[in-house]
Design an enzyme around this catalytic site. Structure first.
Site, short mmCIF file in Angstrom:
data_model
loop_
_atom_site.label_atom_id
_atom_site.label_comp_id
_atom_site.label_asym_id
_atom_site.label_seq_id
_atom_site.Cartn_x
_atom_site.Cartn_y
_atom_site.Cartn_z
N CYS A 63 -6.48 15.30 3.59
CA CYS A 63 -7.08 14.76 4.56
C CYS A 63 -6.49 13.31 4.29
CB CYS A 63 -8.45 14.53 4.03
SG CYS A 63 -9.43 15.75 4.02
N GLY A 89 -3.18 15.58 7.73
CA GLY A 89 -3.80 16.92 8.15
C GLY A 89 -3.95 16.89 9.71
N ASN A 163 -11.44 12.05 1.46
CA ASN A 163 -10.00 12.56 0.98
C ASN A 163 -10.27 13.02 -0.30
OD1 ASN A 163 -6.74 11.68 0.30
ND2 ASN A 163 -7.27 13.58 0.99
N GLY A 164 -9.84 14.20 -0.58
CA GLY A 164 -9.85 14.93 -1.97
C GLY A 164 -10.84 15.98 -2.20
N TYR A 308 6.00 14.51 -2.43
CA TYR A 308 5.97 15.09 -1.00
C TYR A 308 5.12 14.77 -0.10
CZ TYR A 308 5.20 18.83 2.34
OH TYR A 308 4.87 19.85 3.36
#
Ligand code: SF4
Length: 525
Positions: A63, A89, A163-164, A308
């Site tokens: 996310c 995302g 996010n997570g 990345y």
């Protein structure tokens, strides 16, 4: 057809999955939800079953989040920020806005630009907004789990996006259900909101701090009430979250939070600082206040963000991603140089490390593989035919740059190995006399539980094969990975940021992990 959910949107029938958590703190019999999820509001093209061709052999971030406080066009600013975070995302996105009285929320399946047309953005009034863009695994990508989630709780209306990934989910959920909570989604965000609603703390900010101190795992969160924005990171600081501002003529700044600082650039906002691990920031009419809700926990920010996920034009964990990737490439050249004619990146994520490698090795850098950026949500999964076709759709070799050359190919990871093999074959097929694959991080041997979609250990090639066996599988002339020490050296700065490296070491910084997932491959087959 894109399906959207509307909640609290002026002029639109309230077709919503709104959660209502009533006065149920420690009174299970009184806990109930009065609204049920209903069918989504059908609009245009449905992308729910479409996926990125050839995406199966890459890791995915779950996310990206944004929040805007004090902007006359908050929804549009959130849209632009989400646009900049689209790489985090691509399956669903949502924006919630508040105008001091109401809290509206619209979310849908698809890309940010597909969901938020001018007409849709016009339905989101207010000077505050939070937004979310989400990747999720197939089957778990239901619209119901898209974010932000809007909740009517004992503490008032709250919209939340995160996010997570929480790792003590099961325990918390069980406890909350015993206390009367009824869950409508499988989203971690709902756990946090339920904890807020069940908190005995007197004020909302205390209840949020209380809730966050009970959850374990990775989370960068933005939350909004009718008149306030909250932003927080987990105590270990797994996921990035930065704060920025726009200076306004009236002297009242627009405050922005975003998963990555590249979002600020599009908004012409300036970077202020990272939200600290364990910090809860509140923004209201009265300004910005902050508290540490957790202290004394060693930082373990995700090193794979530098390898990345994050964009190279972002500054995360206090460091430019571009600088980290350049150093990874240079270190890789020092550790595993090989006689060659040309350095070629696997685009796009291998480009910066390849530039560093080429400069360090004194070799020419060439874009010997060209990525087709227009291959995206094009084919319907699952179709093996498409998967096999995927790499050739996405990448094409530049024959005149590769023919007769000894090529060093730079990529950021090998997950299952199948994509790497196709790329090596492609480069050799274009006439390369030798193909040496170099990876800008150590072998991925263990799954992630902190918000990155990784296969089980049994599907990670490096968990089950030696480097020589992988080399043979991918049909390269030589294969080398960056060492763990080399990676940590490449991302380090004077602040001595602590990093999570669990997918390379199997040493998880939290207690709670799924034991099934990390069993040796032989034991799970
Ligand atoms: S396990 Fe790997 S991908 Fe997950 S948080 Fe740690 S370093 Fe990042």
């Amino acid at each position: 057809m894109t399906r959207l959910l509307f909640q609290g949107v002026p002029g639109v029938p309230d077709i919503s999955e709104s959660l209502r958590i009533t006065s149920n703190c420690f009174h299970p019999e009184r806990a109930k939800r009065v609204e049920r999820p209903v069918d989504a509001f059908p609009l245009t093209a449905d992308h729910c079953s479409l996926t990125t061709a050839g995406a199966a052999d890459k890791l995915h971030e779950e996310c990206g989040v944004v929040a805007i406080h004090n902007h006359p066009h908050a929804a549009r600013e959130a849209y632009l920020a989400l646009y900049a975070l689209q790489h985090r995302g691509q399956e669903s996105a949502g924006i919630a806005t508040a105008d001091g009285a109401r809290l509206a929320n619209i979310k849908g399946m698809g890309l940010v630009s597909e969901i938020f047309t001018d007409d849709v953005l016009a339905k989101l009034p207010g000077s505050m907004a939070i937004g979310h863009t989400r990747y999720s695994t197939t089957g778990d990508s239901a619209l119901l789990n898209a974010q932000p989630i809007r909740v009517d709780s004992t503490k008032g209306l709250i919209a939340i996006a995160h996010n997570g990934n929480l790792v003590n989910l099961g325990n918390l959920r069980e406890r909350l259900e015993r206390d009367g909570a009824y869950f409508q989604t499988t989203s971690d965000s709902e756990i946090i909101v339920q904890l807020i609603a069940h908190s005995s703390a007197g004020t909302l900010v205390d209840a949020i701090a209380d809730s966050l101190s009970q959850v374990e795992g990775a989370f960068s969160i933005v939350m909004m009430t009718r008149d306030r924005i909250f932003a927080a990171r987990d105590p270990r600081g797994f996921r990035p979250l930065s704060m920025g501002r726009m200076l306004n003529p009236d002297g009242r700044d627009t405050i922005i939070f975003a998963s990555e600082s590249c979002a600020f650039d599009l908004l012409r906002a300036e970077f202020i600082r990272d939200v600290l691990p364990g910090e809860l920031v509140m923004v209201s009419e009265d300004g910005v206040t902050s508290r540490q809700y957790a202290t004394g926990v060693p930082q373990s920010s995700c090193v794979f963000e530098h390898v990345y996920f994050a964009r190279p034009d972002s500054r995360i964990f206090g460091r430019w991603v571009q600088e980290s990737r350049d150093q990874m490439g240079r270190q890789l050249a020092r550790e595993s140089g090989v006689p060659a004619d040309v350095v070629v990146p696997v685009p796009d994520s291998g480009v910066t490390a390849a530039l560093g490698y080429a400069e360090q090795a004194g070799l020419p850098f060439r874009m010997g593989l060209i990525r087709n950026h227009y291959v995206g949500r094009t084919f319907i999964e699952p179709e093996q035919r498409v998967r096999d076709f995927g790499v050739r759709l996405k990448l094409n070799p530049v024959h005149n740059l590769l023919a007769g050359k000894r090529v060093i190919l730079i990529d950021d990871s090998i997950i299952r190995g199948t994509t790497s093999r196709k790329i090596v074959r492609m480069v050799r097929g274009a006439g390369a006399t030798e193909v040496h694959l170099r990876i800008s991080c150590p072998p991925t041997i263990s799954p992630c539980f902190y918000g990155v979609d990784t296969p089980s250990k049994r599907d990670l090639i490096a968990a089950n094969k030696s480097i020589e066996e992988i080399r043979r599988f991918i049909e390269a002339d030589s294969l080398a990975y960056l060492s763990l020490e080399g990676l940590l050296q490449s991302v380090q700065d004077e602040k001595q940021t602590g990093y999570c490296t669990a997918c390379y070491t199997g040493n998880y910084p939290t207690q709670w992990v799924d034991v099934e997932e990390i069993l040796p491959a032989a034991a799970t087959i």
